[in-house]
Design a protein around this motif. Structure first.
Motif, PDB file in Angstrom:
ATOM      1  N   VAL A  89       4.996   8.087  10.287  1.00 43.66           N
ATOM      2  CA  VAL A  89       4.104   8.433   9.177  1.00 43.66           C
ATOM      3  C   VAL A  89       3.989   9.939   9.022  1.00 43.66           C
ATOM      4  CG1 VAL A  89       1.681   8.379   8.454  1.00 43.66           C
ATOM      5  CG2 VAL A  89       2.795   6.284   9.224  1.00 43.66           C
ATOM      6  N   SER A 131       7.076   2.604   9.836  1.00 40.91           N
ATOM      7  CA  SER A 131       6.008   1.622   9.717  1.00 40.91           C
ATOM      8  C   SER A 131       4.680   2.335   9.569  1.00 40.91           C
ATOM      9  CB  SER A 131       5.960   0.708  10.943  1.00 40.91           C
ATOM     10  OG  SER A 131       4.809  -0.137  10.889  1.00 40.91           O
ATOM     11  N   LEU A 132       3.782   1.754   8.795  1.00 39.16           N
ATOM     12  CA  LEU A 132       2.468   2.349   8.623  1.00 39.16           C
ATOM     13  C   LEU A 132       1.714   2.436   9.939  1.00 39.16           C
ATOM     14  CD1 LEU A 132       0.090  -0.237   6.850  1.00 39.16           C
ATOM     15  CD2 LEU A 132       2.001  -0.830   8.343  1.00 39.16           C
ATOM     16  N   ARG A 133       2.125   1.680  10.950  1.00 37.98           N
ATOM     17  CA  ARG A 133       1.457   1.716  12.249  1.00 37.98           C
ATOM     18  C   ARG A 133       2.137   2.655  13.240  1.00 37.98           C
ATOM     19  NH1 ARG A 133      -2.131  -2.154  11.355  1.00 37.98           N
ATOM     20  NH2 ARG A 133      -1.507  -3.999  10.140  1.00 37.98           N
ATOM     21  N   VAL A 148      -1.521   8.222   1.514  1.00 42.21           N
ATOM     22  CA  VAL A 148      -0.161   8.058   2.020  1.00 42.21           C
ATOM     23  C   VAL A 148       0.658   9.329   1.786  1.00 42.21           C
ATOM     24  CG1 VAL A 148       1.996   6.785   1.751  1.00 42.21           C
ATOM     25  CG2 VAL A 148      -0.194   5.566   1.722  1.00 42.21           C
ATOM     26  N   THR A 175       0.807  -1.226   0.000  1.00 45.51           N
ATOM     27  CA  THR A 175       0.000   0.000   0.000  1.00 45.51           C
ATOM     28  C   THR A 175       0.833   1.267   0.000  1.00 45.51           C
ATOM     29  OG1 THR A 175      -1.867  -1.099   1.060  1.00 45.51           O
ATOM     30  CG2 THR A 175      -1.711   1.287   1.332  1.00 45.51           C
ATOM     31  N   PHE A 176       1.767   1.390   0.910  1.00 44.10           N
ATOM     32  CA  PHE A 176       2.488   2.655   1.031  1.00 44.10           C
ATOM     33  C   PHE A 176       3.395   2.950  -0.165  1.00 44.10           C
ATOM     34  CE2 PHE A 176       2.059   4.769   5.324  1.00 44.10           C
ATOM     35  CZ  PHE A 176       0.805   4.226   5.573  1.00 44.10           C
ATOM     36  N   ASN A 199       5.911  -1.095   3.545  1.00 38.97           N
ATOM     37  CA  ASN A 199       5.024  -0.615   4.606  1.00 38.97           C
ATOM     38  C   ASN A 199       5.775  -0.508   5.923  1.00 38.97           C
ATOM     39  OD1 ASN A 199       2.847  -0.516   2.864  1.00 38.97           O
ATOM     40  ND2 ASN A 199       1.941  -2.439   3.573  1.00 38.97           N
ATOM     41  N   THR A 200       6.819  -1.320   6.059  1.00 36.02           N
ATOM     42  CA  THR A 200       7.699  -1.308   7.227  1.00 36.02           C
ATOM     43  C   THR A 200       9.120  -1.519   6.736  1.00 36.02           C
ATOM     44  OG1 THR A 200       5.966  -2.238   8.653  1.00 36.02           O
ATOM     45  CG2 THR A 200       8.244  -2.420   9.423  1.00 36.02           C
TER      46      THR A 200
END
Length: 464
Positions: free
Chosen positions: A166, A159-161, A194, A126-127, A147-148
């Motif tokens: 972000v 990381s997306l989390r 993003v 995704t990212f 993503n990470t």
């Protein structure tokens, strides 16, 4: 809780040496205002110096604010420009429009252009793909390589989390559309996408939202309509709109599942509300739509051998990022012998994928050491899975992505409509990086930084 639409956190301005000099001159003038000896200290000269310093200060501050964005007001030169809504349907595979009922997408295709498919970048996550669409760059050049992922010396992680990462503009390279627009004095807005939460190049979007999956899709749509209903001076010309419904449902239940089809129906509802709502606005005839997805989805082959690296190879001291379709192995120090031994051990034991050294990656993947890609890439064949440890194996989810971009089911969608685009045109495949030049041309913004996208692929579709 709802991430309420709001202005950017701040409109930072850049302090240039000229501003500092003017401040010093102005301060000296003020400090000498009570002294009456000498030419410099005459009342007349003090007035002249104060006036000059004040004018220069205003000029420098004006240019500094411009350098940090639009300040929430469209520059006069931008107010007659079109409006562009970039819509992302995360995980919407290239063939879903033909397999399922999608009247809103069909409506956009009938009014504009539809590509047979959009070819994502590697890795098909995704990212990286969203940011390639936004910048016209491959991950090797925009730096979101997953993503990470870690930085080059493995001391910091993105990381997306991780909200702090972000929202940290230091992780992002390239010039996304909204940064170019804000620098040109054009107001922008985002209901998720993003990169839109970060001040990239120190420049925030005028309006943005921190990602919050609990915000209903129709509320996101209504906010876009509200933005386009604002007065001309404040009305955003570039807007992003993101829906994760299809990706989430398909991860959980698999492509073609009842839940996945229901998510496609919901997204169609959102798009219909958007099209109908914008059609009622005075600016309707000046609005463009670009609808994309970042990747497709494949049903996971849970009945076949799942490769677990732990036990097969020695991972001591290594960092491994896995997501099912692939695993990325990072070595703290170069060790060519160990890397080759790990690669060979995996390939000898596993027939459903391949481990490759970074330098062995296909040229089309644009994998480079400079960008920080992993030393060893373990890429599964479509549907097959690889994890670092047994406790990482995810058997409950049914669908996934992250396989090689050449895999057909990883391919995504591209549609566009608007005043200068032909109606009912179907074109061949386009690359994720080719969308950026089209968006810049629609907005009347020059491309002033190097990109990987090919303007000749989509820009000629625009009629004079």
């Amino acid at each position: 809780n709802r991430a309420a639409p709001r202005r950017a956190r701040r409109h930072d301005f850049i302090i240039s040496p000229g501003v500092v000099l003017v401040l010093i001159v102005w301060r000296i003038c003020c400090r000498h205002s009570g002294v009456k000896t000498g030419l410099l200290h005459s009342d007349a000269m003090l007035t002249v110096f104060r006036t000059l310093a004040s004018c220069l200060l205003l000029v420098f501050l004006g240019s500094a604010v411009h350098a940090a964005g639009s300040g929430g007001v469209n520059a006069p030169a931008q107010r007659d420009k079109p409006y562009l809504i970039l819509v992302s349907l995360d995980g919407f595979r290239w063939d879903y429009q033909d397999l399922f009922d999608t009247p809103a997408l069909d409506r956009i295709a009938a009014d504009g252009v539809r590509a047979k498919r959009l070819i994502p970048v590697f890795p098909t996550l995704t990212f990286p793909n969203h940011y390639s669409i936004a910048t016209g760059l491959y991950p090797a050049n925009h730096r979101l390589i997953g993503n990470t992922f870690p930085n080059r010396d493995l001391t910091e992680w993105y990381s997306l989390r991780m909200r702090d990462a972000v929202q940290d503009g230091g992780w992002y390279s390239g010039e996304p559309v909204w940064v170019a627009a804000e620098k040109a004095g054009m107001v922008t807005a985002a209901f998720f996408f993003v990169g839109t939460e970060a001040d990239i190049q120190g420049i925030p979007m005028t309006y943005w939202n921190a990602f919050n999956a609990s915000v209903p899709g129709l509320e996101r749509v209504q906010q876009v309509i509200d933005w386009l209903s604002m007065p001309e001076e404040q009305r955003p010309h570039f807007i992003t709109l993101y829906f994760e419904d299809v990706d989430t449902a398909t991860h959980n239940h698999g492509p073609g599942s009842q839940q996945s089809v229901a998510s496609i129906d919901r997204v169609n509802e959102y798009l219909t509300a958007l099209l109908d709502g914008v059609a009622e606005l005075p600016v309707a005839d000046d609005v463009y739509y670009v609808v994309v997805s970042d990747h497709g989805q494949i049903t996971k082959r849970l009945d076949k051998q799942i490769l677990v690296l732990e036990g097969l190879v020695d991972l001591e001291g290594l960092s491994v990022v896995d997501h099912g379709a692939a695993a990325f192995i990072y070595m703290p120090e170069p060790d060519a012998g160990r890397a080759v031994a790990i690669r060979d051990a995996i390939n000898d034991a596993w027939p459903y994928g391949e481990a490759i050294l970074r330098r062995e990656a296909p040229a089309a993947w644009r994998v480079t050491e400079e960008a920080g890609f992993a030393d060893i890439i373990v890429q599964a064949e479509p549907g097959y899975l690889v994890y670092s440890t047994a406790d990482r194996v995810q058997r409950r989810s049914r669908g996934d992505h992250g396989w090689a971009p050449e895999a057909e089911d990883m391919h995504a969608i591209f549609l566009a409509s608007g005043p200068r685009l032909p109606a009912g045109r179907t074109i061949g495949p386009v690359r994720a990086v080719d969308v950026y030049p089209l968006m810049m041309e629609i907005l009347g913004l020059p491309v002033t930084t190097p990109i990987d996208g090919d303007p000749a692929r989509l820009v000629p579709l625009l009629e004079p």
